[in-house]
Write an enzyme that holds these catalytic residues in place. Sequence first.
Site, mmCIF file in Angstrom:
data_model
loop_
_atom_site.group_PDB
_atom_site.id
_atom_site.type_symbol
_atom_site.label_atom_id
_atom_site.label_comp_id
_atom_site.label_asym_id
_atom_site.label_seq_id
_atom_site.Cartn_x
_atom_site.Cartn_y
_atom_site.Cartn_z
ATOM 1 N N THR A 1 4.599 -11.887 7.059
ATOM 2 C CA THR A 1 6.041 -12.110 6.886
ATOM 3 C C THR A 1 6.846 -11.321 7.917
ATOM 4 O O THR A 1 7.673 -11.870 8.646
ATOM 5 C CB THR A 1 6.456 -11.675 5.460
ATOM 6 O OG1 THR A 1 5.629 -12.367 4.525
ATOM 7 C CG2 THR A 1 7.914 -11.979 5.180
ATOM 8 N N ARG B 1 -5.804 -10.599 10.773
ATOM 9 C CA ARG B 1 -7.158 -10.918 10.324
ATOM 10 C C ARG B 1 -7.666 -12.220 10.932
ATOM 11 O O ARG B 1 -8.777 -12.321 11.415
ATOM 12 C CB ARG B 1 -7.191 -11.024 8.796
ATOM 13 C CG ARG B 1 -7.545 -9.746 8.125
ATOM 14 C CD ARG B 1 -7.539 -9.906 6.643
ATOM 15 N NE ARG B 1 -6.302 -10.498 6.161
ATOM 16 C CZ ARG B 1 -5.721 -10.199 5.010
ATOM 17 N NH1 ARG B 1 -6.269 -9.317 4.211
ATOM 18 N NH2 ARG B 1 -4.608 -10.788 4.643
ATOM 19 N N GLU C 1 12.316 2.757 9.816
ATOM 20 C CA GLU C 1 13.544 2.264 9.182
ATOM 21 C C GLU C 1 13.267 1.175 8.149
ATOM 22 O O GLU C 1 13.858 1.136 7.072
ATOM 23 C CB GLU C 1 14.492 1.703 10.258
ATOM 24 C CG GLU C 1 15.810 1.197 9.733
ATOM 25 C CD GLU C 1 16.642 2.301 9.103
ATOM 26 O OE1 GLU C 1 17.119 3.170 9.843
ATOM 27 O OE2 GLU C 1 16.819 2.305 7.868
ATOM 28 N N VAL D 1 12.196 1.619 4.041
ATOM 29 C CA VAL D 1 13.066 1.853 2.889
ATOM 30 C C VAL D 1 14.207 0.844 2.917
ATOM 31 O O VAL D 1 14.984 0.807 3.864
ATOM 32 C CB VAL D 1 13.647 3.289 2.894
ATOM 33 C CG1 VAL D 1 14.576 3.495 1.711
ATOM 34 C CG2 VAL D 1 12.522 4.311 2.872
ATOM 35 N N GLY E 1 14.360 -2.356 3.373
ATOM 36 C CA GLY E 1 14.300 -3.457 4.346
ATOM 37 C C GLY E 1 15.304 -3.364 5.470
ATOM 38 O O GLY E 1 15.225 -2.485 6.321
ATOM 39 N N ILE F 1 18.435 -2.583 5.523
ATOM 40 C CA ILE F 1 19.579 -1.658 5.416
ATOM 41 C C ILE F 1 19.303 -0.412 6.251
ATOM 42 O O ILE F 1 18.269 0.230 6.066
ATOM 43 C CB ILE F 1 19.807 -1.230 3.941
ATOM 44 C CG1 ILE F 1 19.891 -2.449 3.025
ATOM 45 C CG2 ILE F 1 21.035 -0.371 3.823
ATOM 46 C CD1 ILE F 1 19.926 -2.088 1.541
ATOM 47 N N GLY G 1 7.970 -17.300 -5.933
ATOM 48 C CA GLY G 1 7.558 -16.469 -4.800
ATOM 49 C C GLY G 1 8.402 -15.217 -4.627
ATOM 50 O O GLY G 1 8.277 -14.514 -3.628
ATOM 51 N N GLU H 1 5.216 -10.807 -6.564
ATOM 52 C CA GLU H 1 3.805 -10.932 -6.198
ATOM 53 C C GLU H 1 2.995 -11.414 -7.404
ATOM 54 O O GLU H 1 3.371 -11.166 -8.556
ATOM 55 C CB GLU H 1 3.250 -9.561 -5.810
ATOM 56 C CG GLU H 1 3.995 -8.856 -4.713
ATOM 57 C CD GLU H 1 3.649 -9.399 -3.336
ATOM 58 O OE1 GLU H 1 2.525 -9.915 -3.186
ATOM 59 O OE2 GLU H 1 4.506 -9.343 -2.445
ATOM 60 N N LYS I 1 9.749 4.658 -1.823
ATOM 61 C CA LYS I 1 10.982 4.719 -1.021
ATOM 62 C C LYS I 1 11.802 5.950 -1.387
ATOM 63 O O LYS I 1 12.381 6.601 -0.527
ATOM 64 C CB LYS I 1 11.793 3.444 -1.237
ATOM 65 C CG LYS I 1 11.054 2.194 -0.763
ATOM 66 C CD LYS I 1 11.775 0.949 -1.227
ATOM 67 C CE LYS I 1 10.981 -0.310 -0.949
ATOM 68 N NZ LYS I 1 11.493 -1.484 -1.663
HETATM 69 N N1 LIG Z 1 7.737 -8.547 3.277
HETATM 70 C C1 LIG Z 1 8.836 -7.793 3.201
HETATM 71 O O1 LIG Z 1 9.929 -8.275 2.904
HETATM 72 C C2 LIG Z 1 8.750 -6.331 3.520
HETATM 73 C C3 LIG Z 1 9.911 -5.544 3.442
HETATM 74 C C4 LIG Z 1 9.853 -4.187 3.775
HETATM 75 C C5 LIG Z 1 8.647 -3.640 4.174
HETATM 76 N N2 LIG Z 1 7.538 -4.428 4.207
HETATM 77 C C6 LIG Z 1 6.272 -3.793 4.633
HETATM 78 O O2 LIG Z 1 5.849 -4.408 5.829
HETATM 79 C C7 LIG Z 1 4.421 -4.416 5.886
HETATM 80 C C8 LIG Z 1 3.937 -5.843 6.098
HETATM 81 O O3 LIG Z 1 4.364 -6.644 5.011
HETATM 82 P P1 LIG Z 1 4.267 -8.242 5.050
HETATM 83 O O4 LIG Z 1 5.074 -8.724 3.892
HETATM 84 O O5 LIG Z 1 4.587 -8.754 6.418
HETATM 85 O O6 LIG Z 1 2.720 -8.450 4.738
HETATM 86 P P2 LIG Z 1 1.855 -9.792 4.894
HETATM 87 O O7 LIG Z 1 2.732 -10.983 4.996
HETATM 88 O O8 LIG Z 1 0.821 -9.733 3.866
HETATM 89 O O9 LIG Z 1 1.182 -9.584 6.342
HETATM 90 C C9 LIG Z 1 0.160 -8.644 6.554
HETATM 91 C C10 LIG Z 1 -0.448 -8.903 7.924
HETATM 92 O O10 LIG Z 1 -1.447 -7.936 8.151
HETATM 93 C C11 LIG Z 1 -2.649 -8.574 8.527
HETATM 94 N N3 LIG Z 1 -3.778 -7.826 7.998
HETATM 95 C C12 LIG Z 1 -4.039 -7.534 6.709
HETATM 96 N N4 LIG Z 1 -5.179 -6.835 6.606
HETATM 97 C C13 LIG Z 1 -5.649 -6.688 7.856
HETATM 98 C C14 LIG Z 1 -6.796 -6.094 8.419
HETATM 99 N N5 LIG Z 1 -7.706 -5.476 7.641
HETATM 100 N N6 LIG Z 1 -6.950 -6.130 9.749
HETATM 101 C C15 LIG Z 1 -6.046 -6.754 10.529
HETATM 102 N N7 LIG Z 1 -4.926 -7.351 10.069
HETATM 103 C C16 LIG Z 1 -4.740 -7.311 8.740
HETATM 104 C C17 LIG Z 1 -2.613 -9.955 7.953
HETATM 105 O O11 LIG Z 1 -3.404 -10.808 8.729
HETATM 106 P P3 LIG Z 1 -3.557 -12.402 8.425
HETATM 107 O O12 LIG Z 1 -2.175 -12.974 8.564
HETATM 108 O O13 LIG Z 1 -4.481 -12.891 9.468
HETATM 109 O O14 LIG Z 1 -4.087 -12.501 7.024
HETATM 110 C C18 LIG Z 1 -1.103 -10.268 8.055
HETATM 111 O O15 LIG Z 1 -0.811 -10.812 9.312
HETATM 112 C C19 LIG Z 1 3.958 -3.770 4.571
HETATM 113 O O16 LIG Z 1 3.738 -2.395 4.780
HETATM 114 C C20 LIG Z 1 5.142 -3.959 3.649
HETATM 115 O O17 LIG Z 1 5.222 -2.981 2.636
HETATM 116 C C21 LIG Z 1 7.559 -5.746 3.902
#
Ligand SMILES: NC(=O)c1ccc[n+]([C@@H]2O[C@H](COP(=O)([O-])OP(=O)(O)OC[C@H]3O[C@@H](n4cnc5c(N)ncnc54)[C@H](OP(=O)(O)O)[C@@H]3O)[C@@H](O)[C@H]2O)c1
Length: 430
Positions: free
Chosen positions: A14, A46, A131, A134, A136, A138, A189, A192, A207
């Site tokens: 994402t 991955r 940044e 915590v 997103g 903001i 969605g 989780e 956070k």
């Molecule tokens: N989503 C939000 O709105 C949001 C907001 C604030 C902070 N965050 C933080 O941002 C980070 C990412 O979140 P996300 O929502 O983008 O997660 P996500 O959609 O699940 O994406 C995770 C990515 O990491 C890759 N990955 C996972 N395990 C791996 C491994 N062992 N080796 C290599 N690549 C690996 C996945 O690869 P594949 O795509 O190939 O499976 C995917 O591309 C997290 O720390 C989350 O807490 C997210």
Amino acid sequence: MTEPLRVALAGLGTVGAGVVRLLETNGELIARRAGRPIEVVAVSARDRNKDRGIDISRFDWIDDPAELARHARADVVVELVGGSDGPALALARAALGAGKNFVTANKAMIAHHGLELAGAAETAGVALKYEAAVAGGIPVIKGLREGAAANVISRVYGILNGTCNFILSKMEAEGRDFDDILSEAQALGYAEADPGFDIDGVDAAHKLSILASLAFGAQPAFADVATTGVRHVIAADIAEAASLGYRVRLLGIADASGEKLFQRVHPYLVPLDHPLAHVTGSTNAVVAEGNYVGRLLFQGAGAGDGPTASAVVADLIDIARGEFGPPYAMPVDSLAAMAPADTGERRGRDYLRFTVADKVGVLAEIAAAMRDAGVSIESLMQRGAMADGSVLVAIVTHEGPERCVAAALEKLRGSPSLVGEPMWMHILGS
Ligand SMILES: NC(=O)c1ccc[n+]([C@@H]2O[C@H](COP(=O)([O-])OP(=O)(O)OC[C@H]3O[C@@H](n4cnc5c(N)ncnc54)[C@H](OP(=O)(O)O)[C@@H]3O)[C@@H](O)[C@H]2O)c1
């Protein structure tokens, strides 16, 4: 224009895909603001072949994310994989160890390992920026580290989890119960499949501990955050709160006095005249109270690809400009080790809800437990029989120490008059 800032990006989910899109869409403007272009040169995830709706063919593909730390052309490594340990932490250590600037959105990793990583960044003389970790999109880390840096902060608190706020505001708008809304949020969605981190308050606690370190110059102490989620809030609590002039919000609250640090994530009753009562849906909001600036309110989207990518790229722009200071706004050596505060002496008003058997003497039993423990009752409401024949009793206390309320609840523990666990929510004070 000078050399671009070259980025190695781990994680193309994402947020990672959002960062690639943002840099493409706003690249020219960002280059003017940063003084140089920001270019992704290498990526890792991955599955190399997954359709992500972005073109990654022009980037070097690296199978093992930790290898990005050794990418010769990268000036900065961005970690958007997630997880407090595992590949994210391995990459963080490798990148900082190799003298690369490091940017992450990973609150779990910063909450657990932030001190170690900040030390490594300091030793290497590089940036550690987070940044997006915590609230997103903001800019609250920047707000505390930079904008409010001249202030003694007395308290920092806010709505730090969009999923919980979405559920609570929907329960309030529709009068439905928690489980019902959670299932709907999962189907849409917004929550989780395994919602534990969100609804049990862990994500908000990550956070909060980051905010507390920044606000109070304290060493991170995630293990000391007293954490309760929203699973046990029922529609009737929300209705009672509304009738009393409050809304229920899951708040993270931190303050410091002397060498003691208070950190709590808990559902609170928020008075309707407080701005946090009006933060609805998945929006996040953080309040910081400074001795010169007064009350600051940061509000906006706490998650999602766009807002989170916006925060990640803001960090990259700072690095491109050469503008970054210590990750916790002061050198690691200056952060104080603060013991957890004793909550028993904290004074406040409280909301207590009991589900009780419909029989004579129950109210007297509850009132006696309150009296014996020194809790003064401001108001008591009793609502007629629920579907299962039980009765709901809601109490608001006068201001007093929390230890008295705890003692009253202890006295009532195991009473055959009570059906299920009582609900205790604090009322947010000014
Ligand atoms: N989503 C939000 O709105 C949001 C907001 C604030 C902070 N965050 C933080 O941002 C980070 C990412 O979140 P996300 O929502 O983008 O997660 P996500 O959609 O699940 O994406 C995770 C990515 O990491 C890759 N990955 C996972 N395990 C791996 C491994 N062992 N080796 C290599 N690549 C690996 C996945 O690869 P594949 O795509 O190939 O499976 C995917 O591309 C997290 O720390 C989350 O807490 C997210």
